[in-house]
Design an enzyme around this catalytic site. Sequence first.
Site, PDB file in Angstrom:
ATOM      1  N   ASP A   1     -21.107  20.105 -30.025  1.00 44.44           N
ATOM      2  CA  ASP A   1     -22.423  20.660 -29.709  1.00 44.44           C
ATOM      3  C   ASP A   1     -22.290  22.069 -29.120  1.00 44.44           C
ATOM      4  O   ASP A   1     -21.423  22.309 -28.268  1.00 44.44           O
ATOM      5  CB  ASP A   1     -23.064  19.724 -28.669  1.00 44.44           C
ATOM      6  CG  ASP A   1     -24.541  19.975 -28.454  1.00 44.44           C
ATOM      7  OD1 ASP A   1     -25.309  19.821 -29.410  1.00 44.44           O
ATOM      8  OD2 ASP A   1     -24.927  20.316 -27.317  1.00 44.44           O
TER       9      ASP A   1
ATOM     10  N   GLU B   1      -2.033  15.311 -32.831  1.00 42.89           N
ATOM     11  CA  GLU B   1      -1.119  14.280 -32.320  1.00 42.89           C
ATOM     12  C   GLU B   1      -1.455  12.908 -32.897  1.00 42.89           C
ATOM     13  O   GLU B   1      -0.668  11.982 -32.773  1.00 42.89           O
ATOM     14  CB  GLU B   1      -1.236  14.170 -30.789  1.00 42.89           C
ATOM     15  CG  GLU B   1      -0.691  15.347 -30.029  1.00 42.89           C
ATOM     16  CD  GLU B   1      -1.101  15.249 -28.563  1.00 42.89           C
ATOM     17  OE1 GLU B   1      -1.358  14.125 -28.066  1.00 42.89           O
ATOM     18  OE2 GLU B   1      -1.179  16.315 -27.929  1.00 42.89           O
TER      19      GLU B   1
HETATM   20  C1  GLC Z   1     -27.630  21.224 -29.874  1.00 39.03           C
HETATM   21  C2  GLC Z   1     -28.233  19.908 -30.283  1.00 39.03           C
HETATM   22  C3  GLC Z   1     -29.617  19.831 -29.734  1.00 39.03           C
HETATM   23  C4  GLC Z   1     -29.544  19.887 -28.228  1.00 39.03           C
HETATM   24  C5  GLC Z   1     -28.806  21.130 -27.772  1.00 39.03           C
HETATM   25  C6  GLC Z   1     -28.420  21.022 -26.332  1.00 39.03           C
HETATM   26  O1  GLC Z   1     -28.277  22.300 -30.434  1.00 39.03           O
HETATM   27  O2  GLC Z   1     -28.183  19.765 -31.667  1.00 39.03           O
HETATM   28  O3  GLC Z   1     -30.289  18.672 -30.147  1.00 39.03           O
HETATM   29  O4  GLC Z   1     -30.838  19.901 -27.687  1.00 39.03           O
HETATM   30  O5  GLC Z   1     -27.608  21.320 -28.475  1.00 39.03           O
HETATM   31  O6  GLC Z   1     -27.400  20.081 -26.167  1.00 39.03           O
END
Ligand code: GLC
Length: 595
Positions: A240, A309
């Site tokens: 993310d 790993e």
């Molecule tokens: C990313 C995710 C989204 C989330 C954001 C904060 O963009 O896809 O859904 O709100 O990160 O974590």
Amino acid sequence: MATTVPTTPTDAPLTADATVHVGSDAAREWWRDAVIYQVYPRSFADGDGDGIGDIPGITARLDHLRTLGIDAVWLSPFYRSPQKDAGYDVADYRDVDPLFGTLADFDEMLAGAHERGMRVIVDLVPNHTSDQHAWFQQALAAAPGSPERARYIFRDGRGPAGDEPPNNWQSIFGGAAWTRLEASSTADGDAFDEPNPQWYLHLFDSSQPDLDWNHPEVRAEFEDVLRFWLDKGVDGFRVDVAHGMVKADGLPDWHGHVSMVEGSSGDDEQPTDPGAPEDGSTGAGNQGPMFDQDGVHEIYRAWHRVLAEYEGDRCLVAEAWVEPLSRLARYVRPDEMHQAFNFSFLTTAWDAAALRRVVAASYRANDEVGAPTTWVLSNHDVVRHATRLGLPTAGVRPNGVFATDPQPDEELGLRRARAASLLMLGMPGSAYLYQGEELGLPEHTTLPNEVRQDPGHFRTDGAEAGRDGCRVPLPWEAAAAGYGFGPTGDTWLPQPESYRRYAADTQYGVAGSTFEMYRAALAVRRAEGLGHGGLTWLDPWVDSPDVVAFTNRGVVVVANLRSAPVPLPDGEVLLASGELAGTTLPADTTVWLRA
Ligand code: GLC
Ligand code: MG
């Protein structure tokens, strides 16, 4: 069906630069040509009847995915979380939230997927934690300058009284990216006084404090989290906000624009003119001192070593809203991540020249570093493509649709979505599907504002609808309450009436249904090796403003994006996204033929 249309000379010699990607039969890692299906757990299937999807619900529906023919599942977060951002606010990275089940439920789901020959990728959220994470609670209970605060980005405020934020950054969800602590708080039950309270940075909601990735403990902790899930047997991670973890030194002010759907103001049209950038940029890249800093790459090199790993080809996929594509390709250099989502493709308008441009730029950039190109049209953050492609103004990318907005043309949207998906699935590389798109599911565009939950709706004071409309619980059975989402009929967001028509059980085995189209496409893609094939633009359409056409391993893919029908090339029709009209390809339709 064999057709002969003399007006389309498909056997004309191809020019060298019509080939934008060369295929390969060499042994390769599974992820290079995988079709990966995104499960958004709270909206996929509900096992326990509380109206919220859960892991037992996923396990019970694994055969749907097996039948569809995907290679891997990516699960959005199911970790312990107060759910302020639907689980992208993680309080414990090593446990399942009771809302979604238990670690044992996870193990069972993982085993069930593996038994069916499907891999599993989990979501890792390293840019920020929840404010309920033990580390943040410790930071609140500790003094300014303490080691506990050093894991996050705490700063003194500006101005004589320290009551102005440390810089001018805005949250991607709207409002300031800084929140000031209370002068006295009772974190962890201990009363605590801070006469001149500090501020902390949050690129997203105030419940999602950003970690300081310069801190060695932060780095060590996440390597350990990777190992926790790798030891369980997961096949990879979707990372993310992979482009946001390192901020420019000194946190300088930034006067540019930030938004959830970068580059969109809600109503401006995308450039489709011939002068649009050859690098494939569409405005999908986040800009500024909080994004795409060179320092992020060392983190991914370290993670690459951790994954290496482990047995099998484990992979990392970057959620990085970075442009141009050549800059994005830096995340997938041989010693870093393995894939990056192609948001330039997702945000390209339904326009033949623009699509060719982004496709060519994608291969150019990724081939340079030896990484597969990825394709994606929908996810849990954007308006579903069956709706996006039917909006009244072409090329707009709103952050959700209000009931009071001009409504999309459902039929046109579905027709184009099917054509776009068939175009995407014919291309070499790895493709990402978002749950429900295999049913042709539209966005819920008439949600009452009272039920919205996306923090982006509230932080913009209701100016943006937000992302709830693409997160509505899936319809499985047309005749059941809640369209079979779970045993009680409860659904955490209301489903639109139209979902009855899209329910999975109305599509299984039905010729021409969207589900059967996807299933057939994935089967042909696998049988013909299209995922590791090559891509050569097809004459006479190499510069066509109306048609995108290419060959991949002897399969000819032709998409007609304009209103007038075009003659079909010679060949046996393998698949079509809509009815063919004799020997012509109607508007907004894609066909696959064997040349
Ligand atoms: C990313 C995710 C989204 C989330 C954001 C904060 O963009 O896809 O859904 O709100 O990160 O974590
Ligand atoms: Mg449930």
